[in-house]
Motif scaffolding. Structure first.
Motif, PDB file in Angstrom:
ATOM      1  N   LEU A  80      55.704  57.971  12.635  1.00  0.00           N
ATOM      2  CA  LEU A  80      54.905  58.215  13.831  1.00  0.00           C
ATOM      3  C   LEU A  80      55.586  59.279  14.685  1.00  0.00           C
ATOM      4  O   LEU A  80      56.760  59.143  15.033  1.00  0.00           O
ATOM      5  CB  LEU A  80      54.750  56.928  14.650  1.00  0.00           C
ATOM      6  CG  LEU A  80      54.131  57.085  16.045  1.00  0.00           C
ATOM      7  CD1 LEU A  80      52.666  57.517  15.944  1.00  0.00           C
ATOM      8  CD2 LEU A  80      54.253  55.790  16.839  1.00  0.00           C
ATOM      9  N   LEU A  81      54.851  60.333  15.018  1.00  0.00           N
ATOM     10  CA  LEU A  81      55.327  61.356  15.946  1.00  0.00           C
ATOM     11  C   LEU A  81      54.487  61.295  17.206  1.00  0.00           C
ATOM     12  O   LEU A  81      53.254  61.374  17.141  1.00  0.00           O
ATOM     13  CB  LEU A  81      55.214  62.754  15.318  1.00  0.00           C
ATOM     14  CG  LEU A  81      55.472  63.928  16.274  1.00  0.00           C
ATOM     15  CD1 LEU A  81      56.917  63.919  16.773  1.00  0.00           C
ATOM     16  CD2 LEU A  81      55.133  65.261  15.619  1.00  0.00           C
ATOM     17  N   CYS A  82      55.146  61.153  18.347  1.00  0.00           N
ATOM     18  CA  CYS A  82      54.487  61.219  19.657  1.00  0.00           C
ATOM     19  C   CYS A  82      54.966  62.477  20.373  1.00  0.00           C
ATOM     20  O   CYS A  82      56.142  62.860  20.255  1.00  0.00           O
ATOM     21  CB  CYS A  82      54.815  59.993  20.499  1.00  0.00           C
ATOM     22  SG  CYS A  82      54.287  58.422  19.808  1.00  0.00           S
ATOM     23  N   SER A  83      54.095  63.111  21.113  1.00  0.00           N
ATOM     24  CA  SER A  83      54.492  64.321  21.824  1.00  0.00           C
ATOM     25  C   SER A  83      53.754  64.404  23.155  1.00  0.00           C
ATOM     26  O   SER A  83      52.779  63.687  23.405  1.00  0.00           O
ATOM     27  CB  SER A  83      54.198  65.569  20.989  1.00  0.00           C
ATOM     28  OG  SER A  83      52.814  65.878  21.029  1.00  0.00           O
ATOM     29  N   GLU A  84      54.227  65.324  23.994  1.00  0.00           N
ATOM     30  CA  GLU A  84      53.531  65.702  25.215  1.00  0.00           C
ATOM     31  C   GLU A  84      53.529  67.223  25.297  1.00  0.00           C
ATOM     32  O   GLU A  84      54.356  67.899  24.668  1.00  0.00           O
ATOM     33  CB  GLU A  84      54.241  65.137  26.460  1.00  0.00           C
ATOM     34  CG  GLU A  84      54.188  63.629  26.599  1.00  0.00           C
ATOM     35  CD  GLU A  84      52.858  63.097  27.129  1.00  0.00           C
ATOM     36  OE1 GLU A  84      51.997  63.930  27.492  1.00  0.00           O
ATOM     37  OE2 GLU A  84      52.701  61.870  27.181  1.00  0.00           O
ATOM     38  N   TYR A  85      52.614  67.754  26.087  1.00  0.00           N
ATOM     39  CA  TYR A  85      52.626  69.179  26.405  1.00  0.00           C
ATOM     40  C   TYR A  85      53.526  69.346  27.616  1.00  0.00           C
ATOM     41  O   TYR A  85      53.180  68.925  28.731  1.00  0.00           O
ATOM     42  CB  TYR A  85      51.206  69.663  26.694  1.00  0.00           C
ATOM     43  CG  TYR A  85      51.121  71.137  27.022  1.00  0.00           C
ATOM     44  CD1 TYR A  85      51.268  72.089  26.020  1.00  0.00           C
ATOM     45  CD2 TYR A  85      50.896  71.568  28.320  1.00  0.00           C
ATOM     46  CE1 TYR A  85      51.193  73.438  26.295  1.00  0.00           C
ATOM     47  CE2 TYR A  85      50.814  72.925  28.619  1.00  0.00           C
ATOM     48  CZ  TYR A  85      50.973  73.845  27.610  1.00  0.00           C
ATOM     49  OH  TYR A  85      50.901  75.194  27.891  1.00  0.00           O
ATOM     50  N   LEU A  86      54.708  69.919  27.414  1.00  0.00           N
ATOM     51  CA  LEU A  86      55.769  69.882  28.429  1.00  0.00           C
ATOM     52  C   LEU A  86      55.927  71.180  29.211  1.00  0.00           C
ATOM     53  O   LEU A  86      56.818  71.268  30.058  1.00  0.00           O
ATOM     54  CB  LEU A  86      57.099  69.519  27.760  1.00  0.00           C
ATOM     55  CG  LEU A  86      57.158  68.130  27.127  1.00  0.00           C
ATOM     56  CD1 LEU A  86      58.482  67.918  26.421  1.00  0.00           C
ATOM     57  CD2 LEU A  86      56.934  67.041  28.175  1.00  0.00           C
ATOM     58  N   GLU A  87      55.087  72.155  28.954  1.00  0.00           N
ATOM     59  CA  GLU A  87      55.178  73.386  29.745  1.00  0.00           C
ATOM     60  C   GLU A  87      54.879  73.076  31.210  1.00  0.00           C
ATOM     61  O   GLU A  87      53.911  72.381  31.536  1.00  0.00           O
ATOM     62  CB  GLU A  87      54.185  74.417  29.208  1.00  0.00           C
ATOM     63  CG  GLU A  87      54.341  75.798  29.826  1.00  0.00           C
ATOM     64  CD  GLU A  87      53.459  76.823  29.142  1.00  0.00           C
ATOM     65  OE1 GLU A  87      52.709  77.522  29.849  1.00  0.00           O
ATOM     66  OE2 GLU A  87      53.518  76.916  27.891  1.00  0.00           O
ATOM     67  N   ALA A 116      56.485  71.083  33.081  1.00  0.00           N
ATOM     68  CA  ALA A 116      56.738  69.673  33.405  1.00  0.00           C
ATOM     69  C   ALA A 116      57.537  69.569  34.685  1.00  0.00           C
ATOM     70  O   ALA A 116      58.408  70.401  34.975  1.00  0.00           O
ATOM     71  CB  ALA A 116      57.492  69.002  32.258  1.00  0.00           C
ATOM     72  N   GLN A 117      57.259  68.540  35.470  1.00  0.00           N
ATOM     73  CA  GLN A 117      57.931  68.361  36.757  1.00  0.00           C
ATOM     74  C   GLN A 117      59.242  67.596  36.646  1.00  0.00           C
ATOM     75  O   GLN A 117      59.971  67.489  37.625  1.00  0.00           O
ATOM     76  CB  GLN A 117      56.987  67.658  37.740  1.00  0.00           C
ATOM     77  CG  GLN A 117      55.813  68.539  38.148  1.00  0.00           C
ATOM     78  CD  GLN A 117      54.896  67.825  39.129  1.00  0.00           C
ATOM     79  OE1 GLN A 117      53.851  67.337  38.754  1.00  0.00           O
ATOM     80  NE2 GLN A 117      55.302  67.782  40.379  1.00  0.00           N
ATOM     81  N   SER A 118      59.528  67.066  35.466  1.00  0.00           N
ATOM     82  CA  SER A 118      60.797  66.386  35.209  1.00  0.00           C
ATOM     83  C   SER A 118      61.287  66.791  33.832  1.00  0.00           C
ATOM     84  O   SER A 118      60.539  67.352  33.024  1.00  0.00           O
ATOM     85  CB  SER A 118      60.625  64.858  35.274  1.00  0.00           C
ATOM     86  OG  SER A 118      60.147  64.441  36.526  1.00  0.00           O
ATOM     87  N   ALA A 119      62.549  66.489  33.548  1.00  0.00           N
ATOM     88  CA  ALA A 119      63.106  66.780  32.228  1.00  0.00           C
ATOM     89  C   ALA A 119      62.747  65.653  31.262  1.00  0.00           C
ATOM     90  O   ALA A 119      62.912  64.479  31.580  1.00  0.00           O
ATOM     91  CB  ALA A 119      64.622  66.934  32.323  1.00  0.00           C
ATOM     92  N   PHE A 120      62.234  66.022  30.106  1.00  0.00           N
ATOM     93  CA  PHE A 120      61.877  65.041  29.069  1.00  0.00           C
ATOM     94  C   PHE A 120      62.540  65.467  27.761  1.00  0.00           C
ATOM     95  O   PHE A 120      61.873  65.814  26.788  1.00  0.00           O
ATOM     96  CB  PHE A 120      60.361  64.975  28.901  1.00  0.00           C
ATOM     97  CG  PHE A 120      59.625  64.471  30.110  1.00  0.00           C
ATOM     98  CD1 PHE A 120      59.532  63.117  30.372  1.00  0.00           C
ATOM     99  CD2 PHE A 120      59.020  65.362  30.984  1.00  0.00           C
ATOM    100  CE1 PHE A 120      58.845  62.647  31.486  1.00  0.00           C
ATOM    101  CE2 PHE A 120      58.329  64.906  32.097  1.00  0.00           C
ATOM    102  CZ  PHE A 120      58.241  63.543  32.353  1.00  0.00           C
ATOM    103  N   SER A 121      63.869  65.437  27.747  1.00  0.00           N
ATOM    104  CA  SER A 121      64.619  65.966  26.609  1.00  0.00           C
ATOM    105  C   SER A 121      64.423  65.148  25.333  1.00  0.00           C
ATOM    106  O   SER A 121      64.642  65.644  24.228  1.00  0.00           O
ATOM    107  CB  SER A 121      66.108  66.031  26.947  1.00  0.00           C
ATOM    108  OG  SER A 121      66.586  64.743  27.309  1.00  0.00           O
ATOM    109  N   ASP A 122      64.007  63.886  25.485  1.00  0.00           N
ATOM    110  CA  ASP A 122      63.848  63.019  24.303  1.00  0.00           C
ATOM    111  C   ASP A 122      62.424  62.991  23.775  1.00  0.00           C
ATOM    112  O   ASP A 122      62.107  62.197  22.891  1.00  0.00           O
ATOM    113  CB  ASP A 122      64.304  61.597  24.641  1.00  0.00           C
ATOM    114  CG  ASP A 122      63.534  60.994  25.814  1.00  0.00           C
ATOM    115  OD1 ASP A 122      62.954  61.771  26.607  1.00  0.00           O
ATOM    116  OD2 ASP A 122      63.513  59.761  25.947  1.00  0.00           O
ATOM    117  N   ILE A 123      61.540  63.858  24.310  1.00  0.00           N
ATOM    118  CA  ILE A 123      60.140  63.880  23.904  1.00  0.00           C
ATOM    119  C   ILE A 123      59.823  65.217  23.257  1.00  0.00           C
ATOM    120  O   ILE A 123      60.200  66.279  23.761  1.00  0.00           O
ATOM    121  CB  ILE A 123      59.208  63.628  25.106  1.00  0.00           C
ATOM    122  CG1 ILE A 123      59.428  62.225  25.657  1.00  0.00           C
ATOM    123  CG2 ILE A 123      57.744  63.822  24.724  1.00  0.00           C
ATOM    124  CD1 ILE A 123      58.638  61.927  26.902  1.00  0.00           C
TER     125      ILE A 123
END
Length: 277
Positions: A120-127, A129-136
């Motif tokens: 399973l791969l989960c992702s977000e569109y992080l461009e 982003a208002q916080s750091a999501f280094s593990d996503i």
């Protein structure tokens, strides 16, 4: 009761339009369904787990979004209900390569618990982003970094309305799916019309956005202060767009069930898009 479990499947708008008056009429049963849910709770699709009424959140009249149990919304359970019909069991799904285009939602947490991290791969569109999501993982649906023909199932929940380049996203989804792989998705729909309601258009060359009326923004855990802009409310043309992008077939399911906590607002249930390569 009629809405104990109601499933209808449509290949085009004309088929749905013929049923629309009777579906709207069934919406009058929603209050009764909520009364039953408040007394009995619900059964969770795929797991069969009983979710007691005292553990659920039931607020507002838009039951598509406000009937919450185990972190899942009504529209999430509609997706699980369909996955159960398509794949049979969680055990079967655990042997599929699955991509979920979200990582911070209750649905993502639930799916990670059930399927594990291996396939399973989960992702977000992080461009922006208002916080750091280094593990996503960061993914843009219009230009996925995933290998061609690498996935059995793509899941997208209430995302299509926010994509400025929806046609490109459909091409990318078709590209990464294996033969007979599936897309299962929900989004707010202009269910009474063939053509989508366009609210904004992005120029791919300049990045500038042209608005048609006031901006509509939805909540976004990656950008909680700004929200996520709505570019369109898709109409039934979405089925043609999926086929043009490379899907062999595309259909929309209407699913209603007080038993499984799958209830809606304007319609008595949830519309779920299914496309197969």
């Amino acid at each position: 009761m009629t809405l104990h479990e109601l499933h209808r499947c449509y290949d085009c708008f004309d088929e749905f339009q013929a049923d629309l008056p009777s579906l709207i009429q069934l919406g009058s049963l929603l209050d009764e369904c909520i009364t039953i849910t408040q007394a009995l709770g619900i059964l969770e699709p795929l797991t069969g787990e009983h979710v007691p009424p005292e553990t659920m959140m039931m607020q507002g009249q838009n039951w598509r979004e406000s009937l919450i149990g185990n972190g899942l919304l009504s529209r999430n359970r509609a997706v699980l209900w369909l996955l159960e019909r398509l794949y049979g069991s969680l055990e079967t799904l655990r042997h599929k390569d699955v991509y979920l285009a979200e990582a911070l939602s209750g649905f993502a947490l639930w799916l990670r618990r059930q399927l594990g991290p291996n396939r399973l791969l989960c992702s977000e569109y992080l461009e922006d982003a208002q916080s750091a999501f280094s593990d996503i993982s960061h993914q843009d649906l219009s230009k996925l970094t995933l290998a061609s023909s690498s996935l059995d199932l793509v899941l997208c929940n209430d995302l299509f309305e926010h994509l400025p380049l929806l046609d490109r996203a459909f091409v990318e989804i078709a590209r990464v799916l294996r033969p007979r792989g599936r897309l299962v998705a929900t989004c707010p729909m202009a269910f009474g019309r063939q053509i989508s309601i366009v609210k904004a258009v992005a120029d791919p060359a300049t990045g500038e956005t042209q608005m048609f009326g006031d901006a509509e923004l939805h909540g976004d855990p990656v950008r909680p202060e700004w929200g996520s802009l709505v570019y369109r409310i898709p109409g039934w043309e979405i089925l043609d767009q999926l086929k043009e992008a490379g899907m062999a077939q595309a259909k929309i399911h209407h699913i209603s069930s007080w038993k499984y906590g799958v209830l809606g607002a304007d319609l008595p249930g949830i519309l779920v898009i299914e496309a197969q390569k």
